[in-house]
Structures are given as structure tokens and as C-alpha cells.
Design a protein around this motif. Structure first.
Motif, PDB file in Angstrom:
ATOM      1  N   ASP A   1    -167.703 -36.820  -5.414  1.00  0.00           N
ATOM      2  CA  ASP A   1    -166.313 -37.177  -5.166  1.00  0.00           C
ATOM      3  C   ASP A   1    -165.409 -36.148  -5.837  1.00  0.00           C
ATOM      4  OD1 ASP A   1    -166.152 -39.591  -3.576  1.00  0.00           O
ATOM      5  OD2 ASP A   1    -167.109 -40.627  -5.244  1.00  0.00           O
ATOM      6  N   LEU A   2    -164.153 -36.126  -5.428  1.00  0.00           N
ATOM      7  CA  LEU A   2    -163.197 -35.210  -6.034  1.00  0.00           C
ATOM      8  C   LEU A   2    -162.727 -35.743  -7.381  1.00  0.00           C
ATOM      9  CD1 LEU A   2    -160.983 -34.236  -2.974  1.00  0.00           C
ATOM     10  CD2 LEU A   2    -162.920 -33.007  -3.953  1.00  0.00           C
ATOM     11  N   TYR A   3    -162.804 -34.895  -8.383  1.00  0.00           N
ATOM     12  CA  TYR A   3    -162.386 -35.277  -9.726  1.00  0.00           C
ATOM     13  C   TYR A   3    -161.322 -34.316 -10.226  1.00  0.00           C
ATOM     14  CZ  TYR A   3    -165.915 -38.894 -10.435  1.00  0.00           C
ATOM     15  OH  TYR A   3    -166.652 -40.038 -10.353  1.00  0.00           O
ATOM     16  N   MET A   4    -160.398 -34.869 -10.998  1.00  0.00           N
ATOM     17  CA  MET A   4    -159.378 -34.070 -11.666  1.00  0.00           C
ATOM     18  C   MET A   4    -159.883 -33.698 -13.050  1.00  0.00           C
ATOM     19  SD  MET A   4    -156.767 -34.010  -9.480  1.00  0.00           S
ATOM     20  CE  MET A   4    -155.257 -33.715 -10.390  1.00  0.00           C
ATOM     21  N   LEU A   5    -159.744 -32.434 -13.395  1.00  0.00           N
ATOM     22  CA  LEU A   5    -160.135 -31.972 -14.720  1.00  0.00           C
ATOM     23  C   LEU A   5    -158.969 -32.205 -15.680  1.00  0.00           C
ATOM     24  CD1 LEU A   5    -162.582 -30.490 -16.026  1.00  0.00           C
ATOM     25  CD2 LEU A   5    -161.295 -28.371 -15.722  1.00  0.00           C
ATOM     26  N   PRO A   6    -159.204 -32.872 -16.813  1.00  0.00           N
ATOM     27  CA  PRO A   6    -158.100 -33.171 -17.723  1.00  0.00           C
ATOM     28  C   PRO A   6    -157.565 -31.916 -18.390  1.00  0.00           C
ATOM     29  CG  PRO A   6    -160.177 -33.715 -18.766  1.00  0.00           C
ATOM     30  CD  PRO A   6    -160.501 -33.352 -17.341  1.00  0.00           C
ATOM     31  N   HIS A   7    -156.287 -31.944 -18.683  1.00  0.00           N
ATOM     32  CA  HIS A   7    -155.689 -30.814 -19.391  1.00  0.00           C
ATOM     33  C   HIS A   7    -156.181 -30.823 -20.829  1.00  0.00           C
ATOM     34  CE1 HIS A   7    -152.806 -27.584 -19.872  1.00  0.00           C
ATOM     35  NE2 HIS A   7    -152.481 -28.114 -21.045  1.00  0.00           N
ATOM     36  N   PRO A   8    -156.658 -29.710 -21.338  1.00  0.00           N
ATOM     37  CA  PRO A   8    -157.136 -29.676 -22.730  1.00  0.00           C
ATOM     38  C   PRO A   8    -156.010 -29.912 -23.719  1.00  0.00           C
ATOM     39  CG  PRO A   8    -157.102 -27.484 -21.762  1.00  0.00           C
ATOM     40  CD  PRO A   8    -156.828 -28.432 -20.654  1.00  0.00           C
ATOM     41  N   SER A   9    -156.360 -30.581 -24.811  1.00  0.00           N
ATOM     42  CA  SER A   9    -155.375 -30.953 -25.821  1.00  0.00           C
ATOM     43  C   SER A   9    -155.296 -29.899 -26.921  1.00  0.00           C
ATOM     44  CB  SER A   9    -155.747 -32.304 -26.435  1.00  0.00           C
ATOM     45  OG  SER A   9    -154.940 -32.594 -27.550  1.00  0.00           O
ATOM     46  N   ASP A  10    -154.090 -29.705 -27.452  1.00  0.00           N
ATOM     47  CA  ASP A  10    -153.874 -28.815 -28.587  1.00  0.00           C
ATOM     48  C   ASP A  10    -153.391 -29.577 -29.813  1.00  0.00           C
ATOM     49  OD1 ASP A  10    -154.523 -26.361 -27.329  1.00  0.00           O
ATOM     50  OD2 ASP A  10    -152.600 -26.412 -26.282  1.00  0.00           O
ATOM     51  N   GLY A  11    -153.489 -30.893 -29.776  1.00  0.00           N
ATOM     52  CA  GLY A  11    -152.940 -31.713 -30.848  1.00  0.00           C
ATOM     53  C   GLY A  11    -153.817 -31.773 -32.076  1.00  0.00           C
ATOM     54  N   SER A  12    -153.744 -32.915 -32.779  1.00  0.00           N
ATOM     55  CA  SER A  12    -154.500 -33.085 -34.019  1.00  0.00           C
ATOM     56  C   SER A  12    -155.995 -33.135 -33.768  1.00  0.00           C
ATOM     57  CB  SER A  12    -154.043 -34.367 -34.727  1.00  0.00           C
ATOM     58  OG  SER A  12    -154.230 -35.498 -33.883  1.00  0.00           O
ATOM     59  N   ASN A  13    -156.385 -33.482 -32.538  1.00  0.00           N
ATOM     60  CA  ASN A  13    -157.798 -33.502 -32.155  1.00  0.00           C
ATOM     61  C   ASN A  13    -157.982 -32.566 -30.964  1.00  0.00           C
ATOM     62  OD1 ASN A  13    -160.484 -34.186 -32.016  1.00  0.00           O
ATOM     63  ND2 ASN A  13    -160.125 -36.118 -30.935  1.00  0.00           N
ATOM     64  N   PRO A  14    -157.921 -31.254 -31.217  1.00  0.00           N
ATOM     65  CA  PRO A  14    -157.896 -30.291 -30.110  1.00  0.00           C
ATOM     66  C   PRO A  14    -159.191 -30.264 -29.310  1.00  0.00           C
ATOM     67  CG  PRO A  14    -158.202 -29.168 -32.199  1.00  0.00           C
ATOM     68  CD  PRO A  14    -157.917 -30.606 -32.530  1.00  0.00           C
ATOM     69  N   SER A  15    -159.049 -29.955 -28.034  1.00  0.00           N
ATOM     70  CA  SER A  15    -160.218 -29.785 -27.173  1.00  0.00           C
ATOM     71  C   SER A  15    -160.963 -28.523 -27.554  1.00  0.00           C
ATOM     72  CB  SER A  15    -159.769 -29.711 -25.717  1.00  0.00           C
ATOM     73  OG  SER A  15    -159.026 -30.849 -25.352  1.00  0.00           O
ATOM     74  N   LEU A  16    -162.278 -28.563 -27.331  1.00  0.00           N
ATOM     75  CA  LEU A  16    -163.121 -27.416 -27.659  1.00  0.00           C
ATOM     76  C   LEU A  16    -163.651 -26.792 -26.370  1.00  0.00           C
ATOM     77  CD1 LEU A  16    -165.175 -28.935 -30.622  1.00  0.00           C
ATOM     78  CD2 LEU A  16    -163.173 -27.437 -30.757  1.00  0.00           C
ATOM     79  N   PRO A  17    -163.750 -25.472 -26.333  1.00  0.00           N
ATOM     80  CA  PRO A  17    -164.278 -24.812 -25.131  1.00  0.00           C
ATOM     81  C   PRO A  17    -165.706 -25.249 -24.833  1.00  0.00           C
ATOM     82  CG  PRO A  17    -163.224 -23.225 -26.605  1.00  0.00           C
ATOM     83  CD  PRO A  17    -163.338 -24.505 -27.364  1.00  0.00           C
ATOM     84  N   LEU A  18    -165.999 -25.430 -23.561  1.00  0.00           N
ATOM     85  CA  LEU A  18    -167.362 -25.738 -23.126  1.00  0.00           C
ATOM     86  C   LEU A  18    -168.069 -24.413 -22.845  1.00  0.00           C
ATOM     87  CD1 LEU A  18    -166.745 -28.801 -20.771  1.00  0.00           C
ATOM     88  CD2 LEU A  18    -167.218 -28.757 -23.229  1.00  0.00           C
ATOM     89  N   GLU A  19    -168.513 -23.776 -23.890  1.00  0.00           N
ATOM     90  CA  GLU A  19    -169.052 -22.420 -23.768  1.00  0.00           C
ATOM     91  C   GLU A  19    -170.393 -22.386 -23.065  1.00  0.00           C
ATOM     92  OE1 GLU A  19    -168.995 -20.633 -27.616  1.00  0.00           O
ATOM     93  OE2 GLU A  19    -166.802 -20.421 -27.624  1.00  0.00           O
ATOM     94  N   ASN A  20    -171.090 -23.528 -23.001  1.00  0.00           N
ATOM     95  CA  ASN A  20    -172.385 -23.573 -22.326  1.00  0.00           C
ATOM     96  C   ASN A  20    -172.288 -23.977 -20.859  1.00  0.00           C
ATOM     97  OD1 ASN A  20    -174.180 -22.915 -24.565  1.00  0.00           O
ATOM     98  ND2 ASN A  20    -173.550 -24.876 -25.437  1.00  0.00           N
ATOM     99  N   LEU A  21    -171.095 -24.392 -20.424  1.00  0.00           N
ATOM    100  CA  LEU A  21    -170.953 -24.890 -19.050  1.00  0.00           C
ATOM    101  C   LEU A  21    -171.128 -23.762 -18.039  1.00  0.00           C
ATOM    102  CD1 LEU A  21    -170.309 -27.504 -17.476  1.00  0.00           C
ATOM    103  CD2 LEU A  21    -167.930 -26.720 -17.382  1.00  0.00           C
TER     104      LEU A  21
END
Length: 285
Positions: A99-119
Motif C-alpha cells: 500500500d502507499l505509505y507516507m514517510l514521516p518528516h524527521p524530527s530535530d527536537g529534543s528527541n531527534p531522528s537518526l539517519p537510517l544508514e543501513n536502509l
């Protein structure tokens, strides 16, 4: 493992040691998926419609033929969302969606998103707007599928910065038109490109022809214009060319324009007056 209801069993998210998981669901992916910290492959199949068989899943070619997939997307089905916690799954290598999925916008806040370097594998994401941040989050993706259904600025020129990308599938549905995004540029390392819909202009095909490593090109149900004229120096490594569902009438080319071509497939090209004579001189070995 599958579940036909909207709610997935909570026990699924306690399987911390799992590295491979297939879910059957048509809903938003719950945030608890990030509890599976060792997961490397996540495949999400729909609860209805044609399902891939085991061989499809194993090969990551994996989804039904594009006609079925395209019809599935156009039948008024809702799109779904991946949780922001997806950015915490640092071991994830293959995220395969039907199905079609939306990718969430990465966060820069107090709990920042981390790059998925293995993807490495990521089909099929809907209406993704490219930014420098998104590029940073999936820097090593090798196989990517994108579906665009609306007419807006997606900044597709940034695709050229995916320096590991070898396989790209782009679907343009509904009001999406490539003529509004002709500044698109592709990574030079790209080896396989599929364009479906969106009316990419034949006169701008040199953008694709300039890719030095492109080996497979599939043009389905798309391309705008009646004439395609190639030039010397284009498609230097192309081995396989498929043109399907095109209104192309006049193809002006020479065998030297496709020096390594081994397979040419023309399907549903009723308007094409003739196959260029020089194409018969290509050594198909």
C-alpha cells in the motif's frame, strides 16, 4: 505473521530478537514497531487484493505486475502513514510496502531522528517532498520506489544526491506531470530506471540518456510527444529498453546510439510507424 484486523496483536512488538517480519495489514503502522530494535527486514502486505508469493517477497521484485499495483492504488484506497519512530530502527535494511505509505518528516527536537544508514530498499513512498534532511536520513538507499499523485513542488532535482541509488521506480498518477518537474536529475550511479505515467517528454529524454551507468530503462504508460530523436553519446551502457503504452509515432535513431543494447521490447505502441532500420544492426548477444 499476519492479521486481518485493523489492530495488530501487541505480542508482535515483543519479538525483540526478530530480524525479519512480514505483516498483513492495511492501516497506519503503530509506533511500537520501533521496539523491534534488531529488525532488518520489514514487509507490509495489504489485507485484500493480490498478494505476492514467496518468490516475489524473497526477490524484492516482489509486488504483482505494475498494472495490478497501479489499479490497486487508483481504486480510491486510502494511503497510510509510517510512524516517526521508524527513524529509530537503526538496523533496518529493507522496508517493503505494498500500500502507499507516507514517510514521516524527521524530527530535530529534543528527541531527534537518526539517519537510517543501513536502509537499502524502500518502495513505495507516496508524495515524498525531497529536502536536504530527507537525503541525510536515507543516505545509502540502493532501491527506491516513489509514487506521486498530486501536482506540487517535490524538489526531484535532489534525487541526484542519492549517491548509492542503483534502482529507481517512479510512478506519476492522477494530476502529476513530469513536464512540471523537468529539472529532475538522477544519480549518475543509477543502473535501473522505471517510469510509469506522468508524460515524461521525449524531447527531454537526453536527461536519462546522459546517465553513464544506466543498463535497464522501462517506460510504461507514459512519455509525451510524437517524436523521439536520440544522439551520439547517449545510453552508453543500456542493455534493456522497454517502451509500453506509448503514443510515439516517429523514432529517429542509429545503432551507434545504443552501443550495448541487447534487448528491445515494444508493447502497445500502435502509433509507431516503423522500427528504425538501424536497430536491426544492433548485435543482440
Amino acid at each position: 505473521m499476519g492479521d486481518e484486523s485493523k489492530e495488530l496483536p501487541s505480542q508482535v512488538f515483543e519479538l525483540f530478537h526478530f530480524r525479519y517480519l512480514t505483516l498483513i495489514c492495511s492501516s497506519n503502522v503503530p509506533s511500537a514497531i520501533s521496539n523491534l530494535v534488531n529488525l532488518q527486514t520489514l514487509i507490509i502486505l495489504p489485507t485484500s487484493g493480490m498478494l505476492p508469493n514467496c518468490n516475489m517477497i524473497a526477490s524484492f521484485g516482489m509486488l504483482p505486475v505494475y498494472y495490478t499495483r497501479k489499479r490497486h492504488w487508483r481504486e480510491g484506497r486510502d494511503h497510510f502513514s509510517l510512524p516517526s519512530e521508524i527513524w529509530r530502527m537503526q538496523q533496518l535494511r529493507h522496508l517493503v510496502l505494498y500500500d502507499l505509505y507516507m514517510l514521516p518528516h524527521p524530527s530535530d527536537g529534543s528527541n531527534p531522528s537518526l539517519p537510517l544508514e543501513n536502509l537499502q530498499t524502500l518502495p513505495y513512498i507516496k508524495d515524498l517532498v525531497w529536502t536536504e534532511k530527507i537525503l541525510q536520513m536515507i543516505p545509502n538507499v540502493i532501491s527506491l520506489g516513489l509514487v506521486y499523485q498530486m501536482e506540487k513542488r517535490y524538489h526531484l532535482h535532489l534525487l541526484k544526491h542519492l549517491h548509492q541509488l542503483e534502482k529507481l521506480k517512479l510512478y506519476g498518477l492522477y494530476s502529476f506531470s513530469w513536464m512540471e518537474h523537468i529539472t529532475v536529475t538522477f544519480p549518475r550511479i543509477l543502473k535501473k530506471l522505471t517510469l510509469v505515467g506522468g508524460e515524461f517528454p521525449w524531447e527531454d529524454m537526453s536527461i536519462i540518456g546522459s546517465l553513464p551507468n544506466l543498463q535497464v530503462l522501462k517506460l510504461r504508460d507514459q512519455c509525451f510527444g510524437k517524436t523521439w530523436e536520440t544522439a551520439d553519446g547517449e545510453f552508453p551502457e543500456l542493455r534493456y529498453l522497454l517502451i509500453e503504452g506509448s503514443g510515439l509515432e516517429c523514432w529517429i535513431t542509429e545503432s551507434s546510439h545504443f552501443p550495448r543494447l541487447k534487448c528491445l521490447v515494444l508493447s502497445c505502441c500502435q502509433d509507431l510507424r516503423e522500427i528504425p532500420q538501424d536497430m536491426g544492426e544492433i548485435p543482440l548477444t
